[in-house]
Design a protein around this motif. Structure first.
Motif, PDB file in Angstrom:
ATOM      1  N   GLN A  31       0.780  -1.135  -0.068  1.00 50.64           N
ATOM      2  CA  GLN A  31      -0.100  -0.040  -0.094  1.00 50.64           C
ATOM      3  C   GLN A  31       0.852   1.113  -0.002  1.00 50.64           C
ATOM      4  O   GLN A  31       0.191   2.324  -0.036  1.00 50.64           O
ATOM      5  CB  GLN A  31      -0.827   0.192   1.025  1.00 50.64           C
ATOM      6  N   LEU A  33       2.709   2.269   2.422  1.00 44.52           N
ATOM      7  CA  LEU A  33       2.418   2.999   3.930  1.00 44.52           C
ATOM      8  C   LEU A  33       3.615   2.796   4.754  1.00 44.52           C
ATOM      9  O   LEU A  33       3.136   3.001   6.058  1.00 44.52           O
ATOM     10  CB  LEU A  33       1.042   2.542   4.416  1.00 44.52           C
ATOM     11  N   CYS A  36       4.543   5.568   7.244  1.00 43.44           N
ATOM     12  CA  CYS A  36       3.373   5.812   8.524  1.00 43.44           C
ATOM     13  C   CYS A  36       3.810   5.148   9.690  1.00 43.44           C
ATOM     14  O   CYS A  36       3.553   5.517  10.720  1.00 43.44           O
ATOM     15  CB  CYS A  36       2.083   5.578   8.009  1.00 43.44           C
ATOM     16  N   ASP A  41       7.002   9.613   7.564  1.00 39.13           N
ATOM     17  CA  ASP A  41       5.960  10.474   6.659  1.00 39.13           C
ATOM     18  C   ASP A  41       5.599  11.578   7.552  1.00 39.13           C
ATOM     19  O   ASP A  41       4.285  11.670   8.220  1.00 39.13           O
ATOM     20  CB  ASP A  41       4.699   9.342   6.478  1.00 39.13           C
ATOM     21  N   GLN A  51      -3.712  14.890   1.775  1.00 40.19           N
ATOM     22  CA  GLN A  51      -3.429  13.397   1.478  1.00 40.19           C
ATOM     23  C   GLN A  51      -2.487  12.647   2.481  1.00 40.19           C
ATOM     24  O   GLN A  51      -2.617  11.533   2.634  1.00 40.19           O
ATOM     25  CB  GLN A  51      -2.282  13.663   0.049  1.00 40.19           C
ATOM     26  N   TRP A  52      -1.599  13.503   3.266  1.00 49.71           N
ATOM     27  CA  TRP A  52      -0.976  13.113   4.430  1.00 49.71           C
ATOM     28  C   TRP A  52      -1.832  12.543   5.376  1.00 49.71           C
ATOM     29  O   TRP A  52      -1.816  11.627   6.039  1.00 49.71           O
ATOM     30  CB  TRP A  52      -0.044  14.298   5.072  1.00 49.71           C
ATOM     31  N   ARG A  55      -3.309   9.132   4.488  1.00 53.59           N
ATOM     32  CA  ARG A  55      -2.312   8.141   4.291  1.00 53.59           C
ATOM     33  C   ARG A  55      -2.157   7.594   5.651  1.00 53.59           C
ATOM     34  O   ARG A  55      -2.326   6.390   6.143  1.00 53.59           O
ATOM     35  CB  ARG A  55      -1.024   8.308   3.784  1.00 53.59           C
ATOM     36  N   LYS A  58      -5.771   5.910   6.990  1.00 50.25           N
ATOM     37  CA  LYS A  58      -5.553   4.728   6.035  1.00 50.25           C
ATOM     38  C   LYS A  58      -4.572   3.443   6.793  1.00 50.25           C
ATOM     39  O   LYS A  58      -5.178   2.391   7.221  1.00 50.25           O
ATOM     40  CB  LYS A  58      -5.218   4.611   4.653  1.00 50.25           C
TER      41      LYS A  58
END
Length: 181
Positions: A31, A33, A36, A41, A51-52, A55, A58
């Protein structure tokens, strides 16, 4: 309408951290990610804050949905995916002292029996070795080979003698495992 992605992961139940982490790590990588979880990130300064946040959200949703609900109580004070990840590591990872001792105990107690396929038992042994490794402990290849040889049932006595006659440069862990199987 956006299509919902469905993933079948092993849920963390407090006892299966290594297996859970294995699956979740691949999912986060797929993904895009992983940042994160490791904290790299960072909130962008160029106006891409929405957008941040998506993410980050998610990542948190993936983590929470991959953990049994009975464990969520331990995570309610975590406000970022990184905090959730670190908390789960602290509580359930194989790096706790009890987990280390348990992994070593399983390593020392391991025996190959006639009641189950050899390949299945070797796979279990390699999983035990991985749990020791995940606990930040190291096992030399020599120790692994010695343990495997000493774990074999008596019907493998000819195999053991043949192994001792194997050229020194061929006496490697992978060769031993392949020959046992």
């Amino acid at each position: 309408m956006a299509e919902k992605e469905a993933f079948s992961l092993t849920k963390l139940n407090g006892q299966n951290f290594s297996l859970w982490k294995y699956g979740v790590s691949f999912l986060f990588e797929a993904q895009g990610l992983m940042e994160c979880l490791d904290g790299t990130d960072d909130l962008p300064a160029d106006g891409a804050e929405d957008q941040w946040r998506k993410r980050q959200s998610k990542a948190a949703v993936i983590l929470l949905s991959s953990v049994d609900q009975s464990l969520h109580i331990n995570l309610v004070n975590c406000t970022t995916p990184k905090m959730i990840w670190e908390k789960l590591h602290a509580l359930y990872s194989d790096a706790t002292e009890n987990a280390k001792q348990d992994s070593w105990q399983k390593f020392y107690e391991f025996k190959i029996t006639d009641s189950e396929r050899i390949s299945t038992q070797i796979e279990k042994f390699e999983f035990i070795c991985k749990k020791v490794y995940d606990a930040d402990e190291r096992i030399s290849d020599t120790a692994i080979m010695t343990k495997l040889l000493n774990s074999l049932p008596s019907r493998f006595s000819a195999f053991k003698m043949a192994w001792e006659c194997t050229a020194k440069e061929d006496r490697k862990k992978d060769n031993l495992i392949a020959r046992i199987i």
